[in-house]
Design an enzyme around this catalytic site. Structure first.
Site, short mmCIF file in Angstrom:
data_model
loop_
_atom_site.label_atom_id
_atom_site.label_comp_id
_atom_site.label_asym_id
_atom_site.label_seq_id
_atom_site.Cartn_x
_atom_site.Cartn_y
_atom_site.Cartn_z
N TYR A 154 -13.91 -1.45 15.03
CA TYR A 154 -14.01 -0.44 16.37
C TYR A 154 -15.07 0.46 16.99
O TYR A 154 -15.09 1.17 17.62
CB TYR A 154 -12.36 0.51 16.09
N LYS A 178 -9.43 -7.44 3.05
CA LYS A 178 -9.37 -8.84 3.20
C LYS A 178 -10.78 -9.27 2.50
O LYS A 178 -11.47 -10.10 3.15
CB LYS A 178 -9.65 -9.07 4.83
N ASP A 215 -2.81 -9.07 4.46
CA ASP A 215 -1.73 -9.79 4.99
C ASP A 215 -0.57 -9.85 3.96
O ASP A 215 0.76 -9.55 4.27
CB ASP A 215 -2.03 -11.22 5.45
N ASP A 239 -4.87 0.90 12.13
CA ASP A 239 -4.35 0.56 13.44
C ASP A 239 -2.88 -0.08 13.58
O ASP A 239 -1.94 0.24 13.92
CB ASP A 239 -5.32 0.19 14.40
#
Ligand code: NAD
Length: 337
Positions: A123, A175, A208, A232
């Protein structure tokens, strides 16, 4: 001793939910004084600037803000004032507690907190097109920025938060299996910081798998910390576990200041009708009270919200009732007495 805070009622339903929130804060005996300032479309219309210097000066001097939603024009017009305030005061920790209030949803007794890094990751908006063979937009590239500094301060914030509020576990969702450098750095740093908090259970999970486990068995989590975009996305997923954004509060916290706001926007479709649900901002004000060591007052307001919503007699239309914003605030005030 009262603390002066900056209050920005904001746009759309902002002034209505802010009035209701201030009514409840006053009735609860919060030791606060209110310095009201303008921002957003309202400030642009009245003062010719969506983020006037007076507002910035007030935040600089009071360092604690209660803010209603601000309308951001789409496509054209000024950039998000919410983002501008977060950047100006380096409010690096976005804290989103998620708690069951309305019973009968998918799960009962959910009580989780997501702590999202608010300044780095994808972001930062470092992105561009790459032209090839006459196509100026043949490809696009975006850069994920993770710094040791940023990962350290958000990880430490998460552990300190857990320690202060007596929470038992911190989960880092990441991740690092695929993004070995950026996410790997975040994971390594968090792992080091965790060693300073031996009394708090620490775990790391792939993002995930975390999303799936949150849906299957949210009770296995407590405090979750992650980088900007993952936070987010998962914070909305977590709001969905307790029935949506209507009750969701948020804090944006930095070393120089803190800003508390509901997660919802300015709701132009119902603005001015006096029917908006002020619970998101009221619960954000409770977080503000926690921040100022007035936790007992915040807990009293939270108990009043639980009582009134569960009793079910005074609910705003979005909760399936027919009460106005102020009827609901009045019911909270009666529950406080
Ligand atoms: P929104 O949250 O304002 O509204 C979405 C839907 O939820 C609408 O139907 C609305 O009526 C309803 N809703 C929202 N809050 C409610 C409440 N308290 N009580 C009852 N119903 C409520 O989202 P949007 O329509 O996407 O955005 C409108 C404007 O708000 C945009 O300009 C957007 O940029 C801005 N926004 C600001 C913030 C902020 O200031 N933090 C956050 C999100 C959106």
């Amino acid at each position: 001793m009262s603390t002066t805070i900056t209050v920005i009622p904001g746009d759309g339903i902002g002034p209505e939910v802010t009035d209701a929130t201030l009514r409840v804060l006053r009735a609860a005996g919060a030791a606060l004084d209110y310095d009201e300032q303008l921002a957003g479309v309202t400030a642009l219309e009245r003062m010719g600037n969506p983020l006037p210097d007076e507002t910035l000066d007030s935040i600089r001097s009071n360092r604690v803000v209660l803010k209603g939603p601000l309308t951001t024009p789409s496509g054209t017009g000024f950039r998000s004032i919410n983002v501008a305030i977060r950047k100006e005061f380096d409010l690096y920790a976005n804290v989103r507690p998620v708690r069951t209030i309305v019973p009968g949803g998918r799960y009962e007794d959910i009580d989780l907190v997501l702590i999202r890094e608010n300044t780095e990751g994808l972001y930062v908006g470092v992105e561009h097109y790459i032209g090839m063979e006459g196509d100026p937009r043949a490809a696009a590239e975006s850069v994920m920025i993770i710094t040791r500094f940023g990962a350290e301060r958000i990880s430490r914030y998460a552990f300190e938060y857990a320690k202060r509020l007596g929470r038992k576990k911190v989960t880092l969702a990441h991740k690092a299996n695929i993004l070995k450098y950026t996410q790997g750095l975040f994971l390594d740093v968090a792992h080091e910081i965790a060693k300073d908090y031996p009394d708090i259970v620490w775990e790391d999970r792939i993002i995930d798998a975390t999303a799936m486990q949150l849906v299957l068995d949210p009770y296995r989590f407590d405090v979750l910390v992650m980088e900007n975009m993952f936070g987010d996305i998962l914070s909305d997923l977590m709001a969905g576990l307790v029935g949506g954004l209507g009750f969701a509060p948020a804090g944006n916290i930095g070393d120089e200041g803190a800003m508390f706001e509901a997660v919802h926007g300015s709701a132009p479709d119902i603005a001015g009708k006096g029917i908006a649900n002020p619970t998101g901002l009221i619960l954000s004000a409770c977080m503000l009270l926690d921040h100022l060591d007035q936790q007992a007052t915040g807990d009293g307001i939270r108990a009043a919200v639980d009582h009134v919503v569960r009793a079910g007699e005074v609910r705003t239309p979005d909760m399936g009732g027919g009460a106005s914003t102020m009827d609901y605030a009045d019911a909270l005030v009666r529950a406080l007495e």
